[in-house]
Design an enzyme around this catalytic site. Sequence first.
Site, mmCIF file in Angstrom:
data_model
loop_
_atom_site.group_PDB
_atom_site.id
_atom_site.type_symbol
_atom_site.label_atom_id
_atom_site.label_comp_id
_atom_site.label_asym_id
_atom_site.label_seq_id
_atom_site.Cartn_x
_atom_site.Cartn_y
_atom_site.Cartn_z
ATOM 1 N N SER A 50 -35.249 22.121 -15.896
ATOM 2 C CA SER A 50 -35.207 22.149 -14.436
ATOM 3 C C SER A 50 -33.932 21.500 -13.895
ATOM 4 O O SER A 50 -33.574 21.732 -12.728
ATOM 5 C CB SER A 50 -36.455 21.509 -13.831
ATOM 6 O OG SER A 50 -36.608 20.204 -14.287
ATOM 7 N N SER A 78 -28.965 14.359 -14.999
ATOM 8 C CA SER A 78 -30.141 14.054 -15.808
ATOM 9 C C SER A 78 -31.343 13.837 -14.899
ATOM 10 O O SER A 78 -31.192 13.502 -13.730
ATOM 11 C CB SER A 78 -29.905 12.784 -16.638
ATOM 12 O OG SER A 78 -31.101 12.399 -17.293
ATOM 13 N N HIS A 79 -32.550 14.016 -15.446
ATOM 14 C CA HIS A 79 -33.752 13.649 -14.703
ATOM 15 C C HIS A 79 -33.853 12.138 -14.520
ATOM 16 O O HIS A 79 -34.642 11.665 -13.710
ATOM 17 C CB HIS A 79 -35.005 14.126 -15.460
ATOM 18 C CG HIS A 79 -35.255 15.587 -15.300
ATOM 19 N ND1 HIS A 79 -34.453 16.550 -15.873
ATOM 20 C CD2 HIS A 79 -36.210 16.253 -14.609
ATOM 21 C CE1 HIS A 79 -34.927 17.743 -15.555
ATOM 22 N NE2 HIS A 79 -35.980 17.591 -14.782
ATOM 23 N N SER A 80 -33.097 11.390 -15.294
ATOM 24 C CA SER A 80 -33.159 9.924 -15.248
ATOM 25 C C SER A 80 -31.812 9.374 -14.803
ATOM 26 O O SER A 80 -30.778 9.659 -15.411
ATOM 27 C CB SER A 80 -33.484 9.395 -16.649
ATOM 28 O OG SER A 80 -33.060 8.048 -16.789
#
Lengths: 131, 131
Positions: free
Chosen positions: A70, A8-10
Amino acid sequence: MVGVVIVSHSVKVSDGIRDLAMQMSGDADRIVSAGGLEDGSIGTDTVRIMEAIERADDGDGVVIFADLGSAIMSTETALELLADAGSEIVAKIADCAILEGAVCAAVEAMSGSNLEEVLQAALEGASMSKL
Amino acid sequence: MVGVVIVSHSVKVSDGIRDLAMQMSGDADRIVSAGGLEDGSIGTDTVRIMEAIERADDGDGVVIFADLGSAIMSTETALELLADAGSEIVAKIADCAILEGAVCAAVEAMSGSNLEEVLQAALEGASMSKL
């Protein structure tokens, strides 16, 4: 068992999904979180993803779940770099919802299913209606 | 703007999805995390969900995203309790992936769309292929 990697981006998201997947699957090993950048900020890091894939694999392969565009690209790059480095890990990116897919995959992996079965369980679980 | 409520069994997940949704939508107000139990452990809490729905609503309604089965049930209970208490908030549970749906909804809500438009954008966004 088949490994599960959560990209995840987080880091909060990937760690939290790992917590849920661990609880649902009876603390399965080989569920690895690869979220955020090294300093904890939002983004994806190819090196972190490579390391996560290596940690998740015990020879049975790895299914990877990613959140947004992304994260998929970073994961594809990580897989290319692993292959270039001579890695023989069999890893597949699941084309489904990150949380719902990863939880279903962890449960299926814990039961001893193979890579294709885990991937299929994730795709089916993630496409089920919730209401 | 239409509010977005994120109901996960994990507060890391709901807070992390909120971070992503805020970043993608330019720090939209009215995106509220309602994850975990009061002590931070895994579960869902009807009172926390009720409070989140109230905080998210500015009169334009709220779309709610939930992770797994019992999060949906807790959310339905929260909506019933709000209605019993005389609340006139218009809230809908989105039948889609929690992360992918919430991020799409936040972006759509920020553009000024109405409740049905936000819900539709979430459903469409969450069902898109990632590969």
